[in-house]
Design an enzyme around this catalytic site. Structure first.
Site: not given
Ligand code: NDP
Ligand code: 2IT
Length: 452
Positions: A110, A165, A208, A125, A89
Site C-alpha cells: 500500500q 478490502d 478499483t 492496512k 491509508k
Molecule cells: P470482496 O470481499 O468483495 O471479494 C473477494 C472475492 O475474492 C470473493 O469472490 C471471494 O470469494 C474471493 N476470495 C477471497 N479470498 C479468497 C481465497 N483465499 N481464495 C479464493 N477466493 C478468494 O473483496 P474485493 O473485491 O474488495 O477484493 C478482492 C481483491 O482486490 C483483494 O486482493 C483486495 O486486496 C484487492 N483490492 C481491493 C480493493 C478495493 O477497493 N476493494 C482495492 C485494491 C485491491 P469468497 O466469497 O468465497 O470468499
Molecule cells: O488494497 C487497497 O488498495 C484497498 N483495499 C483500498 C484502500 C483504500 O483506502 O481505499
C-alpha cells in the site's frame, strides 16, 4: 552479496514466519537494487530498511456476542506502515486467513501504491480473522462495533483513514462509521467507501475494477491495441471483480469467468450486463455462491476449487487478457505457464499480489503487458483519496468528475511506471517501474524529514 539480498535477509531474520510479507519485500528490494546502487544517500539513511519496518502495529482483542448469546473472540489489527507522504491509508480485511504476515504484506504494498496515486497518502492496512460468511447482519454489526471500539483511538482524518478490502464492503463501513461517530462525537471523513448519502464519493465502489481496466487500456495503447473484442478471464466475484466485468463489457471486451473460494464459472458466450446484474444481486444482496450462476444460466460450466492444488484451471481457459481480482498468490507457476501458452498478452492485477514470484518472473520474462497490483489496482485508494478531499471541502463531486479524475490518475500511474522502468534500464517492465517510482517518492520524503 547483492544489496537486496542483504536487506531481505535482515528482514527475514527478524520475521522468519511472515512468508507473504517477505515475498512482497523481496520483490520491491530486487526492483530498487539499481536505485540503491545509483543513490548511496538512500543506503546510508537506511531508507529501505525503515520502509520495511512498520511505524506502528496495533493488535487487539475483539470480543462480541453472536445471535445465540455465545461470546466470540477475534483478533483485530492495524498496521500503520508509513506516513512519509500523508496519513496512513489502506483497507480493512475481514477473512479467517488474516494474520500479521498478510496484513504487513498488504500494508507494505500500500505504501508504494499510494505513492503512485499522485495523492498525499501514507500506507496502512488492517483487519481481523473474523469471517463474515454466514453471519447475520446483527452479528456483523456487533463485531464491527466492538472492532471500532478499540480502533477508533488510532484513527483520524489526518492520522489514519481505513476503507474496505476483502470481506469489508458498504455494509461493514456503515457499521464501523456509525460506531466511530458515536464514540468520537464527530462527523468526519475517517473511513472511505462510505455511502454517497453520508459522505461517500461516487465511483468509489467502482474505482478499483474500473481502474484496473483503465490500466490495461493504457498498457495496450503502447502497442496500438485496445480491449474491444478481447476475451478476458476475471477471478473473484466481489467488489473488484464485479466492476472489472462492468467496465470490460462497456468497452466491448468479453469477460467469460468469475470465481469465489468454492470454484469458478466459465460462460463461453460472455458475461453481459444482464448476467452481471444477476451476479451483483446474488453476491451483494443474497450473499450466495458463484456456483448458482451455472445453475441459472444454460451452457455455463462450474468447476469446484481444489484447495491446495498447484494450479487453478480457471487460468487454463484460452483468453487474451487476465484480470485476477480475488486474492494473493492465486496465479501459480503452472497457471502463468498456461496463460502464456494460450497467448494471453495482458495481465492487469485487481487483487493485491495475486501472482506468485515465479508467475511474475514468467510474465516479465515473456515481455507481455503485465500490470502489477500496486499500479493496476491503485484506482480504489485513489478515489478514496478523492473522497477525503470531498469530505475536507464539505462537498460532493459529480460521477463524471470523479470518473474523469480516476482515469487521469490511472494514466499518470501508467506513465510514471513506464518512465521509471526506462530510466532505470528495464523498459516495459511495469514491476520495476511501479516499485521504483513508488519507492522514490517515499524515499525522498523520508530523506527530507530526517531519521524518524
Ligand atoms: P470482496 O470481499 O468483495 O471479494 C473477494 C472475492 O475474492 C470473493 O469472490 C471471494 O470469494 C474471493 N476470495 C477471497 N479470498 C479468497 C481465497 N483465499 N481464495 C479464493 N477466493 C478468494 O473483496 P474485493 O473485491 O474488495 O477484493 C478482492 C481483491 O482486490 C483483494 O486482493 C483486495 O486486496 C484487492 N483490492 C481491493 C480493493 C478495493 O477497493 N476493494 C482495492 C485494491 C485491491 P469468497 O466469497 O468465497 O470468499
Ligand atoms: O488494497 C487497497 O488498495 C484497498 N483495499 C483500498 C484502500 C483504500 O483506502 O481505499
Amino acid at each position: 552479496m547483492k544489496i537486496f539480498e542483504a536487506i531481505v535477509n535482515e528482514v527475514a531474520a527478524r520475521d522468519p514466519d511472515q512468508p507473504e510479507f517477505l515475498q512482497a519485500v523481496r520483490e520491491v528490494a530486487e526492483s530498487v537494487e539499481v536505485v540503491l546502487d545509483r543513490h548511496p544517500e538512500y543506503r546510508s539513511a537506511r531508507i529501505f530498511e525503515r520502509i520495511a519496518e512498520p511505524e506502528r502495529v496495533v493488535m487487539f482483542r475483539v470480543p462480541w456476542v453472536d445471535d445465540d448469546g455465545a461470546v466470540a473472540v477475534n483478533r483485530g489489527f492495524r498496521i500503520e506502515m508509513n506516513s512519509a507522504i500523508g496519513p496512513y491509508k489502506g483497507g480493512l480485511r475481514f477473512h479467517p486467513s488474516v494474520n500479521l504476515s498478510i496484513l504487513k504484506f498488504l500494508a507494505f504494498e500500500q505504501v508504494f501504491k499510494n505513492a503512485l496515486t499522485t495523492l498525499p497518502l501514507g500506507g496502512g492496512k488492517g483487519g481481523s480473522d473474523f469471517d463474515p460468511k454466514g453471519k447475520s447482519d446483527g452479528e456483523v454489526m456487533r463485531f464491527c462495533q466492538s472492532f471500532m471500539t478499540e480502533l477508533f483511538r488510532h484513527l483520524g482524518p489526518h492520522t489514519d483513514v481505513p476503507a474496505g478490502d476483502i470481506g469489508v464492503g458498504g455494509r461493514e463501513i456503515g457499521f464501523l462509521f456509525g460506531q466511530y461517530k458515536r464514540i468520537a462525537n464527530e462527523f468526519t471523513g475517517v473511513l472511505t467507501g462510505k455511502s454517497p448519502g453520508w459522505g461517500g464519493s461516487l465511483i468509489r465502489p467502482e474505482a478499483t475494477g474500473y481502474g484496473s481496466v483503465y490500466f490495461a487500456q493504457e498498457m495496450l495503447s503502447t502497442r496500438d491495441d485496445e480491449l474491444e473484442g478481447k476475451t478476458c478471464l476475471v477471478s473473484g466475484s466481489g467488489n473488484v471483480a464485479q466492476f472489472t466485468v462492468e467496465k470490460l463489457i462497456e468497452l466491448g471486451a468479453k469477460p467469460v469467468t468469475l470465481s469465489d473460494s468454492s470454484g469458478f464459472i466459465h460462460d463461453p458466450d460472455g458475461i453481459d450486463a444482464d448476467k452481471l446484474a444477476w451476479v451483483m444481486e446474488l453476491k451483494n444482496e443474497r450473499r450466495g455462491r458463484i456456483r448458482e450462476y451455472a445453475e441459472n444460466h444454460p451452457g455455463v460450466a462450474y468447476q469446484a476449487a481444489n484447495r491446495g492444488a498447484d494450479h487453478n484451471p480457471l487460468w487454463a481457459i484460452p483468453a487474451d487478457c487476465a484480470f485476477p481480482s480475488a486474492t494473493q498468490n492465486e496465479i501459480l507457476s503452472k497457471d502463468a505457464a498456461a496463460l502464456l501458452a494460450n497467448g494471453c498478452a495482458v495481465v492487469s492485477e485487481g487483487a493485491n499480489m495475486p501472482s506468485s514470484p515465479d508467475a511474475v518472473e514468467q510474465f516479465t520474462g515473456a515481455g507481455i503487458l503485465y500490470g502489477p497490483g500496486k499500479a493496476a489496482n491503485a484506482g480504489g485508494v485513489a478515489v478514496s483519496g478523492l473522497e477525503m478531499s470531498q469530505n475536507a471541502g464539505m462537498t460532493a463531486w459529480k460521477r463524471e468528475v470523479v470518473d474523469h479524475r480516476l482515469s487521469d490518475i490511472m494514466f499518470e500511474i501508467h506513465a510514471a511506471c513506464v518512465e521509471a522502468a526506462e530510466r532505470f534500464g528495464t523498459p516495459g517492465n511495469y514491476v520495476n517501474g511501479a516499485n521504483i517510482a513508488g519507492f522514490l517518492k517515499v524515499a525522498d520524503a523520508m530523506l527530507d524529514q530526517g531519521v524518524v
